[in-house]
Design an enzyme around this catalytic site. Structure first.
Site, PDB file in Angstrom:
ATOM      1  N   GLY A  36       0.838  -1.204   0.000  1.00 56.38           N
ATOM      2  CA  GLY A  36       0.000   0.000   0.000  1.00 56.38           C
ATOM      3  C   GLY A  36       0.874   1.256   0.000  1.00 56.38           C
ATOM      4  O   GLY A  36       0.681   2.172  -0.809  1.00 56.38           O
ATOM      5  N   HIS A  37       1.858   1.300   0.894  1.00 61.12           N
ATOM      6  CA  HIS A  37       2.763   2.454   0.939  1.00 61.12           C
ATOM      7  C   HIS A  37       3.539   2.580  -0.370  1.00 61.12           C
ATOM      8  O   HIS A  37       3.740   3.672  -0.892  1.00 61.12           O
ATOM      9  CB  HIS A  37       3.791   2.295   2.069  1.00 61.12           C
ATOM     10  CG  HIS A  37       3.211   2.255   3.441  1.00 61.12           C
ATOM     11  ND1 HIS A  37       3.219   1.119   4.215  1.00 61.12           N
ATOM     12  CD2 HIS A  37       2.611   3.216   4.192  1.00 61.12           C
ATOM     13  CE1 HIS A  37       2.664   1.390   5.389  1.00 61.12           C
ATOM     14  NE2 HIS A  37       2.275   2.644   5.392  1.00 61.12           N
ATOM     15  N   GLY A 147      -3.237   7.530   1.273  1.00 66.38           N
ATOM     16  CA  GLY A 147      -4.014   6.376   0.837  1.00 66.38           C
ATOM     17  C   GLY A 147      -5.500   6.514   1.148  1.00 66.38           C
ATOM     18  O   GLY A 147      -5.884   7.057   2.192  1.00 66.38           O
ATOM     19  N   ASP A 150      -7.434   5.084   4.529  1.00 67.08           N
ATOM     20  CA  ASP A 150      -7.757   5.978   5.648  1.00 67.08           C
ATOM     21  C   ASP A 150      -8.623   7.112   5.103  1.00 67.08           C
ATOM     22  O   ASP A 150      -8.179   8.260   4.995  1.00 67.08           O
ATOM     23  CB  ASP A 150      -6.463   6.508   6.273  1.00 67.08           C
ATOM     24  CG  ASP A 150      -5.655   5.397   6.907  1.00 67.08           C
ATOM     25  OD1 ASP A 150      -6.074   4.876   7.936  1.00 67.08           O
ATOM     26  OD2 ASP A 150      -4.613   5.015   6.320  1.00 67.08           O
ATOM     27  N   GLN A 153      -9.157  10.182   7.337  1.00 71.51           N
ATOM     28  CA  GLN A 153      -7.896  10.931   7.453  1.00 71.51           C
ATOM     29  C   GLN A 153      -7.655  11.767   6.196  1.00 71.51           C
ATOM     30  O   GLN A 153      -7.287  12.948   6.272  1.00 71.51           O
ATOM     31  CB  GLN A 153      -6.739   9.952   7.668  1.00 71.51           C
ATOM     32  CG  GLN A 153      -5.353  10.571   7.466  1.00 71.51           C
ATOM     33  CD  GLN A 153      -4.237   9.650   7.886  1.00 71.51           C
ATOM     34  OE1 GLN A 153      -4.008   9.459   9.061  1.00 71.51           O
ATOM     35  NE2 GLN A 153      -3.515   9.081   6.936  1.00 71.51           N
ATOM     36  N   ARG A 187      -1.088  -3.205  10.488  1.00 75.40           N
ATOM     37  CA  ARG A 187      -1.672  -3.901  11.635  1.00 75.40           C
ATOM     38  C   ARG A 187      -2.120  -5.328  11.285  1.00 75.40           C
ATOM     39  O   ARG A 187      -2.412  -6.095  12.193  1.00 75.40           O
ATOM     40  CB  ARG A 187      -2.854  -3.105  12.195  1.00 75.40           C
ATOM     41  CG  ARG A 187      -2.399  -1.824  12.898  1.00 75.40           C
ATOM     42  CD  ARG A 187      -3.538  -1.140  13.632  1.00 75.40           C
ATOM     43  NE  ARG A 187      -3.050  -0.084  14.501  1.00 75.40           N
ATOM     44  CZ  ARG A 187      -3.087   1.218  14.223  1.00 75.40           C
ATOM     45  NH1 ARG A 187      -3.589   1.635  13.085  1.00 75.40           N
ATOM     46  NH2 ARG A 187      -2.613   2.107  15.072  1.00 75.40           N
TER      47      ARG A 187
HETATM   48  O1  PAF Z   1      -1.529   7.310   7.806  1.00 74.53           O
HETATM   49  C1  PAF Z   1      -0.513   7.314   8.540  1.00 74.53           C
HETATM   50  O2  PAF Z   1       0.367   6.444   8.454  1.00 74.53           O
HETATM   51  C2  PAF Z   1      -0.359   8.411   9.584  1.00 74.53           C
HETATM   52  O3  PAF Z   1      -1.578   8.773  10.119  1.00 74.53           O
HETATM   53  C3  PAF Z   1       0.401   9.646   9.034  1.00 74.53           C
HETATM   54  C4  PAF Z   1      -0.365  10.326   7.923  1.00 74.53           C
HETATM   55  C5  PAF Z   1       1.773   9.228   8.542  1.00 74.53           C
HETATM   56  C6  PAF Z   1       0.586  10.666  10.166  1.00 74.53           C
HETATM   57  O4  PAF Z   1       1.310  10.151  11.228  1.00 74.53           O
END
Ligand code: PAF
Length: 280
Positions: A36-37, A147, A150, A153, A187
């Site tokens: 994903g990253h 992404g 989230d 977020q 996780r």
């Molecule tokens: O999505 C994440 O991994 C975290 O919430 C982030 C955006 C790196 C902030 O710590």
């Protein structure tokens, strides 16, 4: 690839890069990188001259009973993955260097953050917004990729950028899934073998709701109840399942506009999230 640990050095380097006309792309992470990253890095790479990835397990976004200490970390592996992904700079601040002991300024988003994950994790988005604003100032990025897993977020960060006039473009990166549909997450590693097999129920419940919507079911409660039934077949405990307006994140009664279906489910202590957008 360069590794920078000091926030001051990161900002100095970024300002010099900007002065020399370079564009900076940014992928903020908490490390323990997965596909994903890497997909976010792949999106950012062709969009900028210099690609910066931060690896920082941000303490201020974890509640007192959450998994900060246990959060998985493997910097050596992350470093190799970043190198392979064509990252130019890894910003890896030492714990203790990002916040002053007497820090007294925080970034609070006051609407989109209240429900969903914000409801279950009070203070979480305050920590996220504050660290992301700080990282944006340190990295001086022209664009950043976040992404869609989230989803809340992402919308909170977009709102922060809009409301604080932060000069950065936010790019949305699609969710990357395992072969069976489970959304990739650092996780997932906490799950037992049985929980891992069951965890696909988040994706399956979203797919089932999508299928019901496809054959004409637009009542939010009916779709939600069906999703709950899917999860209840497993050992997972529903934290929340909501159908909300994709922009305002307010609950809807009917799917008559783009609607975000979003859920959080706990397997033992592991809280997993997933989402999908229903659009007519
Ligand atoms: O999505 C994440 O991994 C975290 O919430 C982030 C955006 C790196 C902030 O710590």
């Amino acid at each position: 690839m360069r590794i920078i640990k000091s926030p001051q050095e990161m900002q100095q380097t970024a300002l010099e890069l900007k002065r020399s006309g370079k564009t900076i792309g940014f992928v903020p992470t908490m490390g323990f990188l997965h596909e994903g990253h890497l997909s976010l890095m792949k999106i950012a790479r062709p969009e900028c001259d210099v690609l910066v990835v931060s690896i920082f397990v941000n303490p201020t976004q974890f509640g007192p009973n959450e998994d900060l200490a246990a959060y998985p970390r493997d910097f050596e592996r992350d470093e190799q993955l970043c190198e392979k992904a064509g990252v130019d700079i890894v910003f890896y601040p030492e714990p203790g260097t990002m916040y002053f002991d007497d820090a007294s300024v925080w970034v609070d988003e006051e609407t989109l953050s209240l429900g969903l994950c914000g409801g279950s994790r009070p203070g979480h988005f305050r920590g996220v917004c504050t660290v992301v604003a700080k990282l944006f100032n340190l990295v001086q990025a022209d664009l950043a990729v976040f992404g869609e897993k989230d989803a809340q977020q992402l919308r909170v960060i977009e709102r922060m950028v809009r409301d604080l006039n932060i000069p950065i473009k936010i790019i949305r990166g699609p969710i990357v899934r395992e072969g069976d549909g489970l959304a990739m997450s650092s996780r997932n590693k906490y799950l037992s073998e049985m929980e891992r097999a069951e965890a696909v129920c988040l994706f399956q419940s979203l797919e089932k709701a999508r299928a019901l919507f496809g054959v004409g079911e637009s009542n939010a409660d009916t779709l939600k109840s069906d999703m709950i039934r899917q999860i209840e077949k497993t050992s997972g405990a529903v934290d929340y399942i909501e159908l909300v307006d994709d922009e305002t994140l307010c609950p809807v009664t009917t799917v008559d506009r783009p609607v975000l279906m979003t859920l959080a489910v706990c397997f033992s202590g592991t809280r997993l999230i997933d989402n999908a957008v229903l659009a007519e």
